[in-house]
Design a protein around this motif. Sequence first.
Motif, mmCIF file in Angstrom:
data_model
loop_
_atom_site.group_PDB
_atom_site.id
_atom_site.type_symbol
_atom_site.label_atom_id
_atom_site.label_comp_id
_atom_site.label_asym_id
_atom_site.label_seq_id
_atom_site.Cartn_x
_atom_site.Cartn_y
_atom_site.Cartn_z
ATOM 1 N N ALA A 139 -9.206 -0.628 -10.027
ATOM 2 C CA ALA A 139 -7.587 -0.300 -10.102
ATOM 3 C C ALA A 139 -7.061 0.336 -8.558
ATOM 4 O O ALA A 139 -5.980 -0.472 -7.798
ATOM 5 C CB ALA A 139 -6.586 -0.186 -11.133
ATOM 6 N N GLN A 140 -7.387 1.707 -8.381
ATOM 7 C CA GLN A 140 -7.190 2.533 -7.247
ATOM 8 C C GLN A 140 -7.541 1.717 -6.753
ATOM 9 O O GLN A 140 -6.897 1.830 -5.022
ATOM 10 C CB GLN A 140 -7.725 3.706 -7.503
ATOM 11 C CG GLN A 140 -7.233 4.707 -8.795
ATOM 12 C CD GLN A 140 -7.857 5.976 -9.068
ATOM 13 O OE1 GLN A 140 -8.413 5.974 -8.795
ATOM 14 N NE2 GLN A 140 -7.627 6.464 -10.635
ATOM 15 N N SER A 141 -8.595 1.207 -6.062
ATOM 16 C CA SER A 141 -9.256 0.959 -5.159
ATOM 17 C C SER A 141 -8.463 -1.196 -3.947
ATOM 18 O O SER A 141 -8.461 -0.991 -3.169
ATOM 19 C CB SER A 141 -10.602 0.192 -5.173
ATOM 20 O OG SER A 141 -10.709 -0.441 -5.761
ATOM 21 N N ARG A 142 -7.500 -0.779 -5.540
ATOM 22 C CA ARG A 142 -6.829 -2.677 -4.150
ATOM 23 C C ARG A 142 -5.739 -1.769 -3.538
ATOM 24 O O ARG A 142 -5.039 -1.086 -4.181
ATOM 25 C CB ARG A 142 -6.593 -3.241 -5.415
ATOM 26 C CG ARG A 142 -7.492 -3.455 -6.425
ATOM 27 C CD ARG A 142 -7.232 -4.907 -7.619
ATOM 28 N NE ARG A 142 -8.768 -4.945 -7.969
ATOM 29 C CZ ARG A 142 -9.122 -5.028 -9.165
ATOM 30 N NH1 ARG A 142 -7.847 -5.048 -10.068
ATOM 31 N NH2 ARG A 142 -10.078 -5.723 -9.638
#
Length: 142
Positions: A139-142
């Motif tokens: 989720a953080q890498s999106r």
Amino acid sequence: MRVMVIIKATPESEAGQMPSTELIAAMGKYNEELVKAGIMQGGDGLKPSSKGVRVKFSGKDRTVVDGPFAETKELIAGYWIWQVQSMDEAIEWVRRCPNPMTSDSEIEIRPFFEPADFGEAFTPELQEEEKRLRQQIDAQSR
């Protein structure tokens, strides 16, 4: 199976020698093939060890050691993360790789641990925690 494909450092990469335009183009084409095949999950080149540090652990003590580090043959210049069906498939892909260095070089392939490798020590609760953390990372890498 997931594997890390490790590009070993050379004296040239440790000296900070940048690749030629031709090598950058060849590696870009190769990376594109990996992506189109659904194999490549990530990868990058690394700066020389002179730009890095190591943290040594001894009990509760931590010691920071600045690079550069000796033994170039033990250092990493870059890596890929691949999802493959087998080690044989990974080997076949590496055989197709352009030489990533201007001189002789070496690439190492290492499989990641899978949950089953840990046996009973990796309890359902720990597996659930691992799954939750991976979802957070995604989720953080999106």
